[in-house]
Enzyme design. Structure first.
Site, PDB file in Angstrom:
ATOM      1  N   ASP A 245      -0.464   5.133   0.757  1.00 12.47           N
ATOM      2  CA  ASP A 245      -0.775   6.025   1.941  1.00 12.47           C
ATOM      3  C   ASP A 245      -0.693   5.585   3.254  1.00 12.47           C
ATOM      4  OD1 ASP A 245      -1.154   7.289  -0.414  1.00 12.47           O
ATOM      5  OD2 ASP A 245      -3.275   7.908   0.291  1.00 12.47           O
TER       6      ASP A 245
ATOM      7  N   ASP B 262       0.674  -1.148   0.131  1.00 16.19           N
ATOM      8  CA  ASP B 262      -0.015  -0.126  -0.179  1.00 16.19           C
ATOM      9  C   ASP B 262       1.080   1.483  -0.054  1.00 16.19           C
ATOM     10  OD1 ASP B 262      -2.349   1.514   0.427  1.00 16.19           O
ATOM     11  OD2 ASP B 262      -1.891   1.728   2.582  1.00 16.19           O
TER      12      ASP B 262
END
Length: 294
Positions: free
Chosen positions: A87, A85
């Site tokens: 963020d 991922d």
């Protein structure tokens, strides 16, 4: 056989190990061995003949908190695939929240983001709602946001480039946007990017998305397809911090959460909640001399 590797406070390591040993023994799970890995003397490896993984993780978490930990039911090997991922995992911000600040909507959009990450809202509808609120924001705000707000997590580039040097295929997969993810991937060294595309019209955000949504299912599918390409025997590592990352974390051979929301942490094989992203390299027994420069 279960293998746990962890990094914790060295001053209390012995007493924490005693506490963990007693709790494990009470459930009939004896520690078969406990040794410090040689290369840096910071990583404790605990071998268990048996045990229920979720309960073992809970016991180790309670005994050694805060810790960086990875629990595996087999040998811990440097992965051939790393899917992460973006963020709040590879960068320290939520891009859509920071972009919203330029529209004077950060608090409103950040509240939706938080609920989506906690798994309280449907990701797709939450994403569409937030993107809709950004309608008419100048496209130039993206470049300004990247320049002024977006910063990598400590150790992010070292982690990615070190894995690249080991022949690991690195993929940044995000429910965020290519407008941010492509520059971040280039900065950190990711080989591939999967993300959402913001709609644009006349130099402004249109308030919608210009391609199919990257959600939790797409994240898992990305990992699955990459593993099919790599073939039998390949090992995968997935990392994230929110509910949207849970399927890929659970599908990976090694699923690690990074300072994660409770649901994501509970779904993981391990976590980073003490050090920075270079702790991952330590847990995989990669000598510091082989780490890429940050």
């Amino acid at each position: 056989m279960l293998i746990a590797r962890l990094i914790a406070d060295t001053a209390t390591l012995e007493s924490a190990l005693d506490t963990a040993s007693a709790a494990l023994s009470a459930r009939g799970w004896a520690i078969a061995g406990a040794t410090m890995l040689d290369f840096c003397g910071e990583v404790l490896q605990i071998d268990l003949a048996d045990g229920e993984p979720a309960e073992v993780r809970r016991i180790l978490s309670d005994a050694f908190a805060p810790s960086d930990l990875l629990l595996s039911s087999g040998p811990i090997e440097v992965p051939h695939l790393f899917v992460s991922d973006m963020d709040s995992t590879m960068i320290g911000q939520e891009c859509i929240d920071e972009l919203a600040d330029f529209a004077g909507l950060k608090d409103r959009i950040a509240a939706i983001t938080e609920r989506a990450m906690q798994g309280e809202l449907d990701f797709e509808s939450a994403l569409k709602e937030r993107v809709g609120l950004l309608k008419d924001l100048p496209e130039s705000a993206i470049a300004q946001c990247l320049d002024e707000r977006i910063r990598p997590m400590s150790g992010a580039r070292t982690l990615v480039e070190t894995l690249n040097a080991r022949g690991c295929h690195t993929v940044l997969v995000t429910g965020g946007f290519h407008s941010f993810a492509d520059p971040v991937a280039e900065m950190l060294g990711f080989a591939r990017v999967v993300g959402n595309v913001l709609g644009m019209a006349d130099g402004r955000l249109s308030g919608d998305l210009a391609a199919a949504i990257v959600d939790s299912a797409v994240k898992k599918t990305t990992l699955d397809h990459e593993m099919e390409r790599l073939g039998p025997g390949a090992r995968s590592l997935a990392m994230g911090d929110g509910a949207n990352d849970i399927p890929m974390i659970q599908a990976a051979d090694y699923g690690i959460s990074y300072y994660a929301k409770p649901k994501a942490r509970a779904a993981s094989d391990g976590w980073i909640e003490r050090g920075d992203l270079t702790s991952v390299l330590q847990l995989f027994d990669i000598p510091r001399a082989e780490w890429a420069a940050d």
